[in-house]
Design an enzyme around this catalytic site. Structure first.
Site, mmCIF file in Angstrom:
data_model
loop_
_atom_site.group_PDB
_atom_site.id
_atom_site.type_symbol
_atom_site.label_atom_id
_atom_site.label_comp_id
_atom_site.label_asym_id
_atom_site.label_seq_id
_atom_site.Cartn_x
_atom_site.Cartn_y
_atom_site.Cartn_z
ATOM 1 N N ASP A 13 0.849 -1.196 0.000
ATOM 2 C CA ASP A 13 0.000 0.000 0.000
ATOM 3 C C ASP A 13 0.881 1.241 0.000
ATOM 4 O OD1 ASP A 13 -2.666 1.512 0.967
ATOM 5 O OD2 ASP A 13 -0.976 2.172 2.193
ATOM 6 N N GLU A 110 -2.744 0.297 -4.271
ATOM 7 C CA GLU A 110 -2.625 -0.964 -3.540
ATOM 8 C C GLU A 110 -2.535 -2.128 -4.519
ATOM 9 O OE1 GLU A 110 -5.147 -1.596 0.137
ATOM 10 O OE2 GLU A 110 -6.045 0.207 -0.673
HETATM 11 MG MG LIG Z 1 -2.882 4.007 0.532
#
Ligand SMILES: [Mg+2]
Length: 302
Positions: A13, A110
């Protein structure tokens, strides 16, 4: 049942993705609170991303610019450059593909990586591999990534959201054997696919922690769901039960979309025409993020 060996899945992420890119491109703003807003000229514009310094002033994603400026008058507000963010996202995907060909774009910031087949290159040490990826992305794009590591996509996502994002290292391993100890004491709203409404239903069923769902025998949970939602709810009960028990055998699938790029432009103004499947992926997922932000709900794993 087919035999499944234990996989090693990463969910990587990007921290404050749009804001991190802007800070990387504007070194003068390194120590300033920076936000990207839909329309910086209007105080009714929406904050799309805020850097960690801005967040420390209480600025949050999806709030109105006027509200953010009230909390943080020195906020540096920048106009979004979607094309550039898409390009950086694709660049990051390319870095991930140096480590495994199994990269699934989950959203613009992500991605899932199944590194089971290449982990031996790091002597089987997932943290060493994750750190290598993290440093490479930081050096090439200025974006700090957090990586949650587990044996399936759902647990990897939880490892990121609950632990890796709060770790200074940005890394966290959640072995599936730790699900009862790590996952079950968590409040139900932290579970995947549980919005505030569903959480309220669980509260009325006397269930507060993820373990309360996991420890309920599935036939009993189905009965409770039927009483609340009707007999169509069996599948939903099973999804919740499997999620609470950390079960997810969905593969990491390098995605391709067949949809024509033109149909995208009806929904979103794009800087140019897109043809590459990877780009179209990213745009679709960007739209998905916007919808999710709008509903103030977390995106679901498909
Ligand atoms: Mg993020």
């Amino acid at each position: 049942m087919k035999h499944m060996r234990e996989r090693t899945i990463f969910l990587a992420d990007c921290q404050s993705f749009y804001a991190s890119i802007e800070k990387a491109d504007h070194p003068g703003c390194k120590n300033k609170p920076v936000a990207v807003a839909g329309d910086p000229a209007r105080r009714s514009g929406i904050i799309l991303a805020a850097c960690p310094i801005a967040k420390s002033f209480g600025v949050t994603t999806a709030e109105r610019l006027g509200e953010a400026l009230r909390k943080c008058p020195e906020l540096v507000v920048m106009r979004p450059r979607m094309q550039h963010y898409i390009d950086v996202s694709l660049m990051i995907t390319d870095i991930y593909r140096e480590y495994t060909d199994l990269v699934e774009v989950f959203s613009i910031d992500e991605q899932f990586l199944d590194v089971s087949g290449s982990l031996h290159l790091f002597q089987g040490d997932p943290i060493a591999m994750a750190r290598s990826i993290q440093q490479k992305v930081l050096a090439q794009t200025g974006v700090w990534i957090r990586i949650g590591i587990s044996s399936n996509k759902m647990l990897a996502k939880l490892a990121t959201d609950i632990w890796a994002k709060k770790n200074e290292s940005g890394l966290y391993v959640l072995p599936s054997a730790n699900v009862p100890a790590a996952l079950w004491p968590q409040p139900i709203p932290k579970m995947f696919g549980v919005g505030s409404r569903m959480a309220a239903h669980f509260t009325r069923l006397g269930m507060y922690q993820i373990g309360d769902i996991a420890r309920t025998p599935l036939p009993v949970l189905k009965e409770k769901f039927r009483a609340r939602f009707g007999k169509q709810s069996d599948i939903q009960a099973e999804v919740m039960w499997r999620t609470a028990n950390g079960l997810d055998d969905s593969p990491v699938t390098p995605r391709t979309f067949d949809a024509a790029p033109k149909s995208v432009s009806h929904m979103m103004t794009l800087p140019r025409d897109y043809a590459e499947p990877g780009e179209i992926d990213t745009i679709f997922l960007g739209i998905n993020i916007k919808i999710c932000v709008h509903k103030a709900k977390k995106p679901l794993i498909a």
